[in-house]
Write an enzyme that holds these catalytic residues in place. Structure first.
Site, PDB file in Angstrom:
ATOM      1  N   TRP A 133       0.888  -1.178   0.000  1.00 34.61           N
ATOM      2  CA  TRP A 133       0.000   0.000   0.000  1.00 34.61           C
ATOM      3  C   TRP A 133       0.919   1.218   0.000  1.00 34.61           C
ATOM      4  CZ3 TRP A 133      -2.060   2.797   4.753  1.00 34.61           C
ATOM      5  CH2 TRP A 133      -3.037   3.735   4.393  1.00 34.61           C
ATOM      6  N   ASP A 215      -0.260  -4.880   9.662  1.00 33.09           N
ATOM      7  CA  ASP A 215      -1.302  -4.003   9.147  1.00 33.09           C
ATOM      8  C   ASP A 215      -2.500  -4.895   8.836  1.00 33.09           C
ATOM      9  OD1 ASP A 215      -2.971  -2.305   7.825  1.00 33.09           O
ATOM     10  OD2 ASP A 215      -1.467  -1.521   6.436  1.00 33.09           O
ATOM     11  N   LYS A 251     -13.185  -1.436   5.943  1.00 34.13           N
ATOM     12  CA  LYS A 251     -13.647  -2.401   4.961  1.00 34.13           C
ATOM     13  C   LYS A 251     -14.591  -3.440   5.569  1.00 34.13           C
ATOM     14  CE  LYS A 251      -9.867  -1.189   3.898  1.00 34.13           C
ATOM     15  NZ  LYS A 251      -9.132   0.098   3.841  1.00 34.13           N
TER      16      LYS A 251
HETATM   17  N1  PLA Z   1      -3.630  -0.482   5.230  1.00 27.88           N
HETATM   18  C1  PLA Z   1      -3.851  -1.003   4.025  1.00 27.88           C
HETATM   19  C2  PLA Z   1      -3.066  -2.199   3.600  1.00 27.88           C
HETATM   20  C3  PLA Z   1      -4.831  -0.432   3.179  1.00 27.88           C
HETATM   21  O1  PLA Z   1      -5.037  -0.963   1.980  1.00 27.88           O
HETATM   22  C4  PLA Z   1      -5.553   0.702   3.615  1.00 27.88           C
HETATM   23  C5  PLA Z   1      -6.583   1.355   2.724  1.00 27.88           C
HETATM   24  C6  PLA Z   1      -5.278   1.184   4.897  1.00 27.88           C
HETATM   25  C7  PLA Z   1      -4.309   0.570   5.680  1.00 27.88           C
HETATM   26  C8  PLA Z   1      -5.962   2.385   5.467  1.00 27.88           C
HETATM   27  O2  PLA Z   1      -7.281   2.237   5.699  1.00 27.88           O
HETATM   28  P1  PLA Z   1      -8.123   3.265   6.546  1.00 27.88           P
HETATM   29  O3  PLA Z   1      -9.155   3.792   5.619  1.00 27.88           O
HETATM   30  O4  PLA Z   1      -8.684   2.451   7.636  1.00 27.88           O
HETATM   31  O5  PLA Z   1      -7.231   4.350   7.051  1.00 27.88           O
HETATM   32  N2  PLA Z   1      -6.401   1.232   1.329  1.00 27.88           N
HETATM   33  C9  PLA Z   1      -7.411   1.711   0.355  1.00 27.88           C
HETATM   34  C10 PLA Z   1      -7.679   3.188   0.450  1.00 27.88           C
HETATM   35  C11 PLA Z   1      -8.735   1.008   0.576  1.00 27.88           C
HETATM   36  C12 PLA Z   1      -6.483   4.079   0.477  1.00 27.88           C
HETATM   37  O6  PLA Z   1      -5.579   3.965  -0.364  1.00 27.88           O
HETATM   38  O7  PLA Z   1      -6.481   4.923   1.380  1.00 27.88           O
HETATM   39  C13 PLA Z   1      -6.896   1.336  -1.036  1.00 27.88           C
HETATM   40  O8  PLA Z   1      -7.647   1.508  -2.011  1.00 27.88           O
HETATM   41  O9  PLA Z   1      -5.758   0.858  -1.141  1.00 27.88           O
END
Ligand code: PLA
Length: 415
Positions: A133, A215, A251
């Protein structure tokens, strides 16, 4: 001259820029496969029925008010969240060696964790998977970590975990390095280590004295069973590791904008809790003083009420099984269309995302020619697919693989 005149415009945040571009697109076939958010089979956001029911219950409860929460949040929420990830029978909970503090969703948990590791434990070195991420790097860099590295994770040619590469890179990490591990449903690849592989990772990390930071943003989305999805975290705890876990309820409860998160601390001894808890309290106090209550109240009510908890488990099953159906359907359609290449990885990957293997040019082609929005790494949110658009998406992917890598598309600077 304005004192702001020298501020330079920064780059767009891809995942949100794509969602905006999707919203602005007037084409009626458009499909958003970018941000990781669940959609129903009709393509709509889903308020889990158990969440709606609980919202109504809370809203009509006259005893609920809007006083500040404690700095570390709602206790009934943090204890339920900690139990959800570590397990009801967790030895660390029984021995009072584990506790949680509420955070601003998963991102906030990571940010508070990073701040604590940096300022209290003098950590400067962090390793995250390649790919991961994209915010992992930013969160730790912004906190002041000076030594940021990636470890190998994805083997592009085989479209599977590069386990040897992963172990070799972790073996190079200095003692005390923070290792970010995805608890389940790895973002973006959808590939998790097997239990046997987790054991080897734990062996190496124990031997090299590396610090695990899990995470956990997708508990329940990998297998449909939150307990199964927490296996890796629980295994590390059973091995006696001290660790941190960052949980998001965005999610698995569909509470994206409510920012309900939890940072769980697992310690060797209960005696360190008062000091660790007090430092986390001070970190949060200096960042945003105290967290919002709305999402935490919902999660707490659901997890602490057996019938509601069961309804939530049913929702998780439904969401994860719809994703699995979409995986099978997409793979079958791509194969039926004679799309060059092997598409089995789509069904072998788990969680919200599929790492399709499409290259940047093919991605641009999909966006430009077909109004299908996805990250330039080729990651797609499987939940954006449904029985109404999957045929269109499969045909578009087929066209992009056949022609997309050869077609030069003007790069849209916005993306
Ligand atoms: N950790 C991982 C691995 C994630 O994919 C995401 C969110 C988070 C933490 C953070 O989530 P939060 O909303 O609870 O703070 N990833 C998303 C959104 C869903 C993003 O990029 O913020 C994604 O599309 O990858």
């Amino acid at each position: 001259m304005s004192i702001y005149a020298k501020v330079e415009k920064g780059p767009a945040i891809e995942v949100f820029a794509l969602t905006q571009a999707f919203k602005d697109d007037s084409n009626q076939n458009k499909v958003n496969l970018s941000v990781g958010a669940y959609r129903t089979d009709s393509g709509a956001p889903w308020v889990l029925p158990v969440v709606r029911k609980t919202e109504i219950k809370i809203a009509s409860d006259e005893s609920v008010n809007h006083e500040y929460l404690p700095v570390t949040g709602l206790e009934s929420f943090t204890s339920a969240a900690t139990e959800l990830v570590l397990g009801a029978d967790s030895i660390a909970i029984k021995e009072n060696r584990a506790f949680g503090v509420q955070t601003i969703s998963g991102t906030g948990a990571l940010r508070v964790a990073a701040e604590f590791l940096h300022t209290q434990l003098n950590r400067n070195v962090v390793f995250y998977s390649n790919p991961t991420w994209e915010n992992h790097h930013k969160i730790f860099a912004d906190t002041g970590f000076t030594s940021l590295h990636s470890y190998r994770y994805w083997d592009q040619s085989k479209r599977q975990l590069d386990f040897k590469g992963m172990l070799a890179d972790l073996d190079q990490a200095p003692p005390g390095a923070v290792i970010i591990l995805h608890a389940c449903a790895h973002n973006p690849t959808g590939i998790d280590p097997t239990q046997e592989q987790w054991k080897e990772i734990a062996d190496l990390m124990e031997h090299k004295k590396l610090f695990p930071l899990f995470d956990s943003a997708y508990q329940g989305f990998a297998s449909g069973d939150p307990d199964r999805d927490a296996w890796a975290v629980r295994y590390f705890v059973s091995r006696g590791f001290e660790l941190l876990t960052c949980q998001s309820f965005a999610k698995n409860f569909g509470l994206y904008c409510e920012r309900a998160g939890n940072l769980t601390v697992v310690q060797q001894h209960a005696s360190t809790k008062p000091a660790v808890h007090s430092q986390l309290t001070l970190i949060i106090r200096g960042m945003y003083s105290n967290p919002p209550a709305y999402g935490a109240r919902i999660v707490s009510t659901v997890l602490n009420t057996p019938e509601l908890r069961q309804e939530w488990m049913d929702c998780i099953k439904l969401m994860s099984s719809r994703i699995r159906q979409m995986r099978a359907l997409l793979r079958d359609k791509l194969v039926a269309l004679g799309t060059p290449g092997n598409w089995d990885h789509i069904v072998n990957q788990i969680g919200m995302f599929s790492y399709t293997g499409l290259n940047e040019n093919q991605v641009r082609y999909l966006i430009k020619e077909y109004h299908i929005y996805l990250l330039k790494t080729g990651r797609i949110n499987m939940c954006g697919l449904n029985t109404g658009n999957i045929e269109y998406v499969a045909k578009a992917i087929n066209a992009s693989v056949t022609a997309g890598s050869n077609v030069s598309c003007p790069c849209d600077n916005k993306l």
